[in-house]
Design a protein around this motif. Structure first.
Motif, PDB file in Angstrom:
ATOM      1  N   LEU B 384       0.872  -1.247   0.037  1.00  0.00           N
ATOM      2  CA  LEU B 384       0.119  -0.033  -0.002  1.00  0.00           C
ATOM      3  C   LEU B 384       0.884   1.357   0.000  1.00  0.00           C
ATOM      4  N   VAL B 385       2.081   1.143  -0.388  1.00  0.00           N
ATOM      5  CA  VAL B 385       2.949   2.398   0.046  1.00  0.00           C
ATOM      6  C   VAL B 385       3.109   3.109  -1.247  1.00  0.00           C
ATOM      7  N   ASP B 386       2.959   4.231  -1.350  1.00  0.00           N
ATOM      8  CA  ASP B 386       2.983   5.049  -2.668  1.00  0.00           C
ATOM      9  C   ASP B 386       4.464   5.471  -2.303  1.00  0.00           C
ATOM     10  N   TRP B 387       5.603   4.908  -3.024  1.00  0.00           N
ATOM     11  CA  TRP B 387       6.571   5.190  -2.817  1.00  0.00           C
ATOM     12  C   TRP B 387       7.214   6.537  -3.260  1.00  0.00           C
ATOM     13  N   THR B 388       6.820   7.159  -4.174  1.00  0.00           N
ATOM     14  CA  THR B 388       7.180   8.588  -4.515  1.00  0.00           C
ATOM     15  C   THR B 388       6.798   9.418  -3.288  1.00  0.00           C
ATOM     16  N   PHE B 389       5.795   9.205  -3.106  1.00  0.00           N
ATOM     17  CA  PHE B 389       5.203  10.151  -1.921  1.00  0.00           C
ATOM     18  C   PHE B 389       5.990   9.737  -0.430  1.00  0.00           C
ATOM     19  N   PHE B 390       6.055   8.767  -0.179  1.00  0.00           N
ATOM     20  CA  PHE B 390       7.044   8.328   0.975  1.00  0.00           C
ATOM     21  C   PHE B 390       8.599   8.684   0.957  1.00  0.00           C
ATOM     22  N   VAL B 391       9.251   8.765  -0.473  1.00  0.00           N
ATOM     23  CA  VAL B 391      10.606   8.962  -0.437  1.00  0.00           C
ATOM     24  C   VAL B 391      10.664  10.559  -0.198  1.00  0.00           C
ATOM     25  N   SER B 392       9.767  11.304  -0.933  1.00  0.00           N
ATOM     26  CA  SER B 392       9.699  12.718  -0.946  1.00  0.00           C
ATOM     27  C   SER B 392       9.435  13.124   0.588  1.00  0.00           C
ATOM     28  N   LEU B 393       8.547  12.623   1.362  1.00  0.00           N
ATOM     29  CA  LEU B 393       8.355  12.947   2.494  1.00  0.00           C
ATOM     30  C   LEU B 393       9.448  12.814   3.435  1.00  0.00           C
ATOM     31  N   LEU B 394      10.072  11.677   3.320  1.00  0.00           N
ATOM     32  CA  LEU B 394      11.385  11.086   3.947  1.00  0.00           C
ATOM     33  C   LEU B 394      12.484  12.267   3.864  1.00  0.00           C
ATOM     34  N   GLY B 395      12.608  12.704   2.561  1.00  0.00           N
ATOM     35  CA  GLY B 395      13.608  13.618   2.277  1.00  0.00           C
ATOM     36  C   GLY B 395      13.411  15.129   2.916  1.00  0.00           C
ATOM     37  N   PHE B 396      11.814  15.228   3.010  1.00  0.00           N
ATOM     38  CA  PHE B 396      11.637  16.435   3.527  1.00  0.00           C
ATOM     39  C   PHE B 396      11.803  16.543   4.888  1.00  0.00           C
ATOM     40  N   ILE B 397      11.726  15.450   5.665  1.00  0.00           N
ATOM     41  CA  ILE B 397      11.768  15.397   6.928  1.00  0.00           C
ATOM     42  C   ILE B 397      13.306  15.195   7.467  1.00  0.00           C
ATOM     43  N   PHE B 398      14.051  14.577   6.630  1.00  0.00           N
ATOM     44  CA  PHE B 398      15.451  14.585   6.909  1.00  0.00           C
ATOM     45  C   PHE B 398      16.147  15.837   6.715  1.00  0.00           C
ATOM     46  N   SER B 399      15.776  16.567   5.308  1.00  0.00           N
ATOM     47  CA  SER B 399      16.482  17.676   5.193  1.00  0.00           C
ATOM     48  C   SER B 399      16.097  18.762   6.506  1.00  0.00           C
ATOM     49  N   PHE B 400      14.765  18.731   6.671  1.00  0.00           N
ATOM     50  CA  PHE B 400      14.349  19.749   7.631  1.00  0.00           C
ATOM     51  C   PHE B 400      15.055  19.401   8.964  1.00  0.00           C
ATOM     52  N   GLY B 401      15.350  18.188   9.685  1.00  0.00           N
ATOM     53  CA  GLY B 401      15.998  17.972  10.512  1.00  0.00           C
ATOM     54  C   GLY B 401      17.285  18.413  10.582  1.00  0.00           C
ATOM     55  N   PHE B 402      18.004  18.184   9.302  1.00  0.00           N
ATOM     56  CA  PHE B 402      19.346  18.551   9.175  1.00  0.00           C
ATOM     57  C   PHE B 402      19.714  19.913   9.215  1.00  0.00           C
ATOM     58  N   LEU B 403      18.646  20.828   8.715  1.00  0.00           N
ATOM     59  CA  LEU B 403      18.727  21.969   8.562  1.00  0.00           C
ATOM     60  C   LEU B 403      18.486  22.734   9.974  1.00  0.00           C
ATOM     61  N   TYR B 404      17.604  22.342  10.860  1.00  0.00           N
ATOM     62  CA  TYR B 404      17.330  22.767  12.194  1.00  0.00           C
ATOM     63  C   TYR B 404      18.772  22.587  12.942  1.00  0.00           C
ATOM     64  N   SER B 405      19.377  21.442  12.888  1.00  0.00           N
ATOM     65  CA  SER B 405      20.674  21.263  13.429  1.00  0.00           C
ATOM     66  C   SER B 405      21.622  22.096  13.014  1.00  0.00           C
ATOM     67  N   LEU B 406      21.949  22.456  11.639  1.00  0.00           N
ATOM     68  CA  LEU B 406      22.541  23.217  11.021  1.00  0.00           C
ATOM     69  C   LEU B 406      22.410  24.756  11.701  1.00  0.00           C
ATOM     70  N   PHE B 407      21.078  24.882  11.638  1.00  0.00           N
ATOM     71  CA  PHE B 407      20.894  26.254  12.327  1.00  0.00           C
ATOM     72  C   PHE B 407      21.506  26.462  13.783  1.00  0.00           C
ATOM     73  N   ALA B 408      21.066  25.445  14.266  1.00  0.00           N
ATOM     74  CA  ALA B 408      21.415  25.476  15.815  1.00  0.00           C
ATOM     75  C   ALA B 408      23.187  25.743  16.094  1.00  0.00           C
ATOM     76  N   ILE B 409      23.905  24.806  14.945  1.00  0.00           N
ATOM     77  CA  ILE B 409      25.548  24.840  15.115  1.00  0.00           C
ATOM     78  C   ILE B 409      25.719  26.306  14.646  1.00  0.00           C
ATOM     79  N   PHE B 410      25.050  27.000  13.738  1.00  0.00           N
ATOM     80  CA  PHE B 410      25.264  28.426  13.133  1.00  0.00           C
ATOM     81  C   PHE B 410      25.196  29.156  14.259  1.00  0.00           C
ATOM     82  N   MET B 411      24.066  29.193  14.972  1.00  0.00           N
ATOM     83  CA  MET B 411      23.934  30.003  16.280  1.00  0.00           C
ATOM     84  C   MET B 411      24.891  30.016  17.423  1.00  0.00           C
ATOM     85  N   GLU B 412      25.508  28.787  17.364  1.00  0.00           N
ATOM     86  CA  GLU B 412      26.473  28.283  18.371  1.00  0.00           C
ATOM     87  C   GLU B 412      27.736  29.253  17.909  1.00  0.00           C
TER      88      GLU B 412
END
Lengths: 359, 475
Positions: B384-412
């Motif tokens: 039942l997995v829409d793989w395109t949807f899944f991969v995009s969502l995963l990419g989105f979540i991953f990149s957001f998490g990475f960006l947030y961490s990067l922002f914290a490093i930047f602030m530091e």
């Protein structure tokens, strides 16, 4: 996927495109941040260079003949148009100023004036950014530029707390005790932190007329009243004892507490009686402060009063009372077992503790 | 299987909505924290802490350091506490029924004797066996209390009862404090004029691989091991972004148990630390806030972004798992004790924002993630997995998490810049990249185990074995 209302609007196709867009956007941001980090790192290096140059300028101004080898009289003149260099230089001048007096300070002031840093300071004073404004105030005061007292006085009730604080500090630096006249105008509360700063600045100056301080004791701003009490305490102004006593009837419990603390240092034979009269009306916290004050100013006449307040008192208050009795007359403590009710818990334990403290 | 599709649809959109709100929350926190940090740093540049160090007008502070079987390091740790710059200070070490020779070592090292002492039990605790003071005037600030074992919360309550000063600073005895830590922590208590500051928190940083000599931090280094390093990143994110934003909103619910200052009077009025929870640090802050709200007294819980306290982070998955399990149980217990505040407007920001945030995004987040993973496996099994949807969502979540961490490093880097070598910044970035694969799933699993343990009424603290700072890297 099943068609429903949300699904009809937010189709997987749209979601995928949105997600891809966001991901690309984030990737771009990521690159931007990496670039900014490198930029910041380079800026740090430049700052270090500026700092070295600024230190050299300040040192030359203090230790060497300022007008010998430069048409403008000062090394580093050519860099003065660089805003960041000016910031570093002014910080260095202010920090050097804190440790300098006499001719070295005059040299430093001359450096400041001949580099026209005053002009930039005035520009900063008009800045809408509060920390820039506060920096300018600090700068003008550190360099003793008394001609700006009028201008600074207008900032005494500035909406920003730091601007107000720096203005108050500056006025004291420029005018000494007279600078405290701002206490007549100040409408915002003065924090304990600011009071520590002001009292520190005042400690080397001769105190102002008593009438002024007595007036501040009657201020509608409670924090002004507290500051006045602390000034009386700091300078041991015994002549203001009676004015201080009147503060024991102040409507604010905080002002009354500060008065009690000050009376521990500024007292007469009548101070203890004045406190005892008001004791039953006080808050538990202020009652504790009164007992702690009696520990230092009490006499044998106060022992009966202290003992009478033991029943019903909190344990904290009981400890303070026994400690006060011991301080006034430790022999009284030895015979304390004679006191009716003294064997009730926790008095024996408290007495044992206090006896040991006396050893 | 037509009934499955609507369920999957519902689940997909519910998770999507939850994620959207969570991400919006993170964006808000990230942006909102910047202003507060900037304001603090600008303001701090005008502060001369030497003035505070010499003033007699500063608030009186009692440091409370509970110790249980800390014999190996206790002498050094107490020496470090005694060397802190502050005028009105007392140091109270509470020996919580240690089975080792902690007390004997303290008695010998600091020339202690047992005093006659009336123990004023304002908060109920396990019995106190004795109070010790030093014969040596050099150690006049030190008080050692020996008590029957009752856990950290009970030990801290004994400390609160014994303390003579207006403010208590609670720390883990094995933490290393900056010399000016108390000066900085005490300042917010002096700054407020209209509201009462009931607690102040400071930033806790990871000390693994740092150079520590004689109980003092000599050189800051980025941890060499992956687990402590990823926790360094996690702490930067939590303290520099999260807590600063919540502080600006006056919505802080947690001041780290490793290092925080409290108004002693309010601690006592609120009933002290709760020994029925393993999250006593968060529970106390929530209860103190609740007390102030219920008594309609204006108050502030303040937070400062200066790195003031250095602690050793777990360096094995086993110890880390125990720690996160305990944190989860502590959070749930606290939320359960104070459930009356949930979306209750009577409690203002606390009831309408802080509590719901912790409920939905601290307590529920690992559960949602875990359930989402189970559903994903189920969907895979049934195709039942829409793989395109899944991969995009995963990419989105991953990149957001990475960006947030990067922002914290930047602030530091922009603010305190503790790890100032380019190599360290790059290693932190790499750590941020690896975190979703090697750290986050384990943390989620530990939280799920915490939930299960709580349901099984398992309430142990979980032994925290530390390597000690003696093992820290030295040149």
């Amino acid at each position: 996927m099943h068609e429903n209302l949300i699904g009809a609007i937010l189709t997987p196709y749209i979601i995928n495109r949105l997600i891809l867009l966001f991901t690309l956007f984030m990737g771009a941001l990521l690159l931007l941040m990496a670039a900014l980090l490198i930029f910041y790192s380079n800026r740090q290096k430049l700052r270090t260079k500026r700092k070295q140059l600024a230190q050299m300028v300040v040192q030359k101004a203090i230790f060497y003949d300022s007008s010998a080898d430069n048409p403008y009289g000062f090394y580093g003149y050519e860099h003065i148009r660089d805003r960041r260099f000016r910031e570093v230089l002014v910080t260095d001048i202010i920090s050097a100023r804190k440790n300098l007096t006499g001719s070295a300070f005059i040299q430093l002031k001359e450096l400041y004036e001949r580099l026209h840093l005053e002009k930039y300071a005035l520009r900063k004073l008009n800045s809408p950014r509060w920390h820039v404004k506060a920096q300018a105030i600090q700068e003008l005061a550190a360099l003793q530029l008394e001609q700006y007292v009028q201008k600074l006085s207008k900032l005494i009730n500035h909406p920003n707390e730091l601007v107000r604080m720096e203005t108050q500090t500056a006025l004291l630096q420029l005018r000494g005790f007279e600078g405290l006249e701002f206490l007549y105008q100040v409408s915002y509360p003065i924090s304990d932190w600011q009071q520590i700063k002001l009292l520190h600045q005042l400690q080397t100056l001769p105190p102002t007329a008593d009438t002024e301080i007595a007036n501040w004791l009657r201020s509608e701003n409670d924090t002004v009243c507290i500051l006045a009490i602390r000034i009386i305490k700091q300078f041991h102004l015994f002549q203001l004892h009676d004015a201080l006593i009147s503060c024991l009837d102040h409507s604010s419990a905080k002002v009354r507490k500060e008065t009690i603390i000050a009376l521990k240092d500024i007292y007469t034979a009548e101070t203890g009686n004045e406190m005892k009269k008001r004791y039953p009306l006080e808050t538990p916290d202020n009652q504790l402060s009164m007992i702690q004050a009696l520990q230092f100013i009490g006499t044998d006449d106060d022992i009966a009063f202290l003992k009478s307040n033991i029943p019903g008192a909190s344990n904290e208050l009981k400890i303070a009372i026994i400690r006060a009795i011991a301080a006034i007359d430790h022999i009284e403590l030895t015979g304390f077992e004679m006191y009716e009710g003294s064997f009730d818990y926790p008095l024996p334990e408290i007495v044992r503790q206090i006896k040991e403290e006396l050893v | 299987m037509s009934w499955i599709a609507p369920i999957i649809d519902f689940f997909t959109y519910a998770v999507l909505l939850y994620t959207a709100i969570l991400i919006s929350g993170y964006i808000f926190i990230g942006i909102f924290s910047v202003g507060e940090t900037r304001r603090y740093i600008h303001k701090n540049s005008f502060t001369d802490y030497r003035l505070l160090a010499t003033s007699t007008q500063v608030p009186s502070v009692s440091i409370l350091a509970p110790a249980y079987n800390e014999g190996a390091t206790i002498i050094e740790n107490v020496r470090s506490l005694l060397s802190i710059h502050y005028n009105n200070l007392e140091v109270i070490v509470i020996n919580d029924g240690s089975k080792d020779d902690s007390l004997e070592k303290l008695i010998k090292a600091y020339d202690l004797y047992r005093t006659e002492y009336f123990y004023n039990e304002q908060i109920a605790t396990k019995p106190v066996r004795g109070v010790y003071r030093s014969r040596n005037k050099v150690f006049r600030k030190l008080t050692v209390v020996d008590k029957v074992n009752g856990g950290k919360a009970d030990a801290l309550n004994v400390g609160v009862n014994i303390a003579r000063n207006n403010y208590t600073v609670c720390i883990d005895v094995d933490c290393v404090l900056e010399q000016d830590a108390i000066l900085k922590l005490a300042k917010p208590f002096m700054e407020q004029t209209t509201k009462r500051v009931i607690a102040t928190g400071g930033v806790v940083r990871i000390a693994n691989s740092c150079e520590i000599e004689g109980g003092r931090l000599v050189k800051v280094r980025l941890p060499e091991q992956f687990l402590p390093r990823v926790q360094t990143l996690e702490y930067i994110r939590a303290f520099l972004l999260g807590r600063m934003a919540w502080s600006r909103l006056n919505g802080l619910l947690l001041i780290s148990g490793a290092f925080g200052a409290f108004d002693r009077e309010i601690v006592i009025k609120a009933g002290g630390y709760n020994h029925k929870t393993v999250g006593e640090d968060m529970e106390l802050v929530v209860r103190m806030r609740r007390y102030m709200e219920e008594h309609k007294e204006p108050y502030v819980v303040s937070f400062i972004p200066d790195p003031l306290c250095w602690t050793e982070a777990p360096s094995t998955y086993k110890i880390l798992g125990r720690q996160r399990n305990r944190w989860t149980r502590g959070t749930i217990e606290t939320l359960r004790f104070h459930s009356v505040m949930f979306f209750n407007p009577k409690y203002g920001v606390l009831g309408m924002l802080s509590y719901p945030y912790w409920f939905f995004f601290e307590f529920l987040a690992p559960i949602v993630e875990f359930v989402g993973f189970i559903v994903f496996l189920f969907c895979c099994a049934f195709g039942l997995v829409d793989w395109t949807f899944f991969v995009s969502l995963l990419g989105f979540i991953f990149s957001f998490g990475f960006l947030y961490s990067l922002f914290a490093i930047f602030m530091e880097v922009l603010t305190y810049n503790q790890y100032n070598r380019h190599r360290d910044v790059l290693r932190l970035m790499l750590t941020a990249f690896l975190e979703p694969f090697l750290f986050h799933p384990f943390v989620v699993w530990s939280a799920i185990k915490g939930n299960i343990d709580l349901l099984r009424k398992k309430n142990s603290w979980g032994e925290m074995t530390r390597q000690g700072f003696a093992g820290a890297k030295k040149n």
